[in-house]
Enzyme design. Structure first.
Site, PDB file in Angstrom:
ATOM      1  N   HIS A  62       0.960  -1.306   0.080  1.00 41.97           N
ATOM      2  CA  HIS A  62      -0.130  -0.014  -0.043  1.00 41.97           C
ATOM      3  C   HIS A  62       0.823   1.571   0.156  1.00 41.97           C
ATOM      4  CE1 HIS A  62       0.098   1.386   4.329  1.00 41.97           C
ATOM      5  NE2 HIS A  62       0.386  -0.012   4.626  1.00 41.97           N
ATOM      6  N   ASP A 173       5.889   2.817   6.826  1.00 42.25           N
ATOM      7  CA  ASP A 173       4.579   2.218   6.470  1.00 42.25           C
ATOM      8  C   ASP A 173       3.714   3.111   5.402  1.00 42.25           C
ATOM      9  OD1 ASP A 173       2.386   0.707   7.054  1.00 42.25           O
ATOM     10  OD2 ASP A 173       1.708   1.516   8.809  1.00 42.25           O
ATOM     11  N   GLU A 203      -5.182   1.580   2.655  1.00 45.37           N
ATOM     12  CA  GLU A 203      -5.062   0.594   3.502  1.00 45.37           C
ATOM     13  C   GLU A 203      -5.249   1.000   5.077  1.00 45.37           C
ATOM     14  OE1 GLU A 203      -2.703  -2.136   6.210  1.00 45.37           O
ATOM     15  OE2 GLU A 203      -2.327  -0.027   5.800  1.00 45.37           O
ATOM     16  N   GLU A 204      -4.698   2.068   5.546  1.00 49.15           N
ATOM     17  CA  GLU A 204      -4.660   2.691   6.579  1.00 49.15           C
ATOM     18  C   GLU A 204      -6.175   2.959   7.208  1.00 49.15           C
ATOM     19  OE1 GLU A 204      -2.450   2.191   8.524  1.00 49.15           O
ATOM     20  OE2 GLU A 204      -0.354   2.373   7.453  1.00 49.15           O
ATOM     21  N   ASP A 226       4.331  -5.429   3.684  1.00 47.59           N
ATOM     22  CA  ASP A 226       3.781  -4.441   4.925  1.00 47.59           C
ATOM     23  C   ASP A 226       4.656  -4.338   5.800  1.00 47.59           C
ATOM     24  OD1 ASP A 226       2.386  -2.183   5.785  1.00 47.59           O
ATOM     25  OD2 ASP A 226       0.684  -3.151   5.415  1.00 47.59           O
ATOM     26  N   HIS A 314       3.503   3.979  12.768  1.00 48.17           N
ATOM     27  CA  HIS A 314       2.434   5.117  12.782  1.00 48.17           C
ATOM     28  C   HIS A 314       2.897   6.352  13.515  1.00 48.17           C
ATOM     29  CE1 HIS A 314      -1.281   2.646  11.622  1.00 48.17           C
ATOM     30  NE2 HIS A 314      -0.223   2.389  10.791  1.00 48.17           N
TER      31      HIS A 314
END
Length: 346
Positions: A62, A173, A203-204, A226, A314
């Site tokens: 992603h 990420d 995706e998130e 990922d 994140h």
């Protein structure tokens, strides 16, 4: 590995739903490899390389990163915001950000009430998201003329190398997954497996892009590349680490979105052992990734997540290890070149 390309990818901005800059760069790199790609309605970027064998695989990474969105502009010019994707508010205080306005990007700083005027009961506690604001250095009138509700905000932090093979940046990420997929496509020009290379969106915020992309593709198996959170740090018990930095590519057995079919898990781990690829098993009681959406597409696609361990996930100081990135790339190449035993080649 060309880590300069990884740096380039991480420094692009692409919050979920606004992956345009990342998509344009990856499309250009695919074109240079002789793999023209198309973009579907949701924004996924999809390319195909024909294999020498009868089977096809989806490799998915992603493009989007977590970020923020402006929800209110105060009369004094300060911005309130929501998160786009899962961000721990503890990681946001005193960080620089970029606000993406119609007239171009502007710099902001996330702040809250200063410590020297807080009450005793407030000190030492995590600051809730509602008590954070973005200072863009403008008056109320200037901010209202420059910033609009719904403008996206990205975290700011450069790519750095430190320690022994460790890397730190925003947006590992999942630009690191995109990087591994691009590296595999560069290395394996004539794969055994036909490969649908999918660079997915959103995706998130719920694995939205991958499921849409997979629905339009025919494949016998799928791998989602990922990151995954590494808790191999002080205050965490070893049994809670999930994965370790430097331990190699993490092959998922289970997470909250997917249970890897036994044959696929066995094939991947056997391939790691035969090709001397450093690897570890990921057993995650929480979290998921694009494999969770792909495996439910059509009548079902056997899917597994291959993850790069990442500390401080994140946030804008995510930490990865070069050895794990190399291991993930090596496994992708081995799958493309040698196939999977669970697929029949007769």
């Amino acid at each position: 590995m060309d880590l300069n390309n990884l740096e380039k990818l991480t420094q692009l901005n692409g919050v979920s739903g606004r992956e345009d800059a990342v998509r344009a760069e990856i499309a250009a790199q695919l074109q240079a490899l002789g793999l023209p790609a198309h973009t579907d309605t949701l924004g996924n970027l999809i390319a195909y390389r024909k294999g020498t064998g009868p089977h096809k695989i989806i490799l998915c990474a992603h493009m989007d990163e977590v970020g923020l969105m402006v929800k209110y502009i105060s009369p004094d010019g300060f911005l309130s915001f929501i998160t786009v994707g899962g961000i721990d508010p503890r990681t946001l205080l005193a960080q620089r950000v970029t606000v993406h306005t119609a007239s171009g990007p502007i710099t902001g700083v996330i702040g809250t009430k200063p410590a020297h005027i807080t009450q005793e009961a407030e000190r030492g506690k995590a600051v809730p998201l509602s008590d954070l604001f973005i200072d863009v250095g403008l008056s109320g009138q200037e901010a209202a003329q420059t910033v609009a509700l719904g403008d996206f905000v990205t975290l700011e932090r450069p790519f750095v190398r430190f320690g022994n093979g460790r890397l730190c940046s925003k947006a590992f990420d999942n630009r690191v997954g995109c990087f591994c997929l691009l590296e595999a496509l560069k290395r394996v020009e004539k794969p055994l497996l036909g490969v649908h290379a999918v660079f997915s969106v959103q995706e998130e915020v719920g694995l939205r892009g991958a499921g849409t992309a997979a629905f339009g593709l025919e494949a016998d198996a799928a791998l989602a590349i990922d990151t995954t959170g590494a808790a191999d740090i002080p205050l965490c018990r070893p049994q809670d680490y999930l994965v370790r930095l430097g331990g190699g590519v993490a092959v998922s057995a289970i997470d909250a979105a997917t249970i890897t079919p036994k044959w696929l898990f066995d094939d991947l781990t056997d391939l790691c052992r035969k090709e001397n690829i450093r690897h570890q098993v990921r057993i995650a009681p929480r979290g998921g990734n694009d494999a969770g959406a792909i495996h439910r597409s059509r009548t079902g696609i056997a899917s597994c997540a291959l993850s790069i361990p990442t500390r401080n996930i994140h946030s804008n100081v995510e930490v990865t290890d070069e050895k794990d990135i190399q291991a993930a790339t090596d496994l992708l190449c081995a799958v493309l070149e040698k196939g999977l035993k669970g697929l029949k080649y007769v």
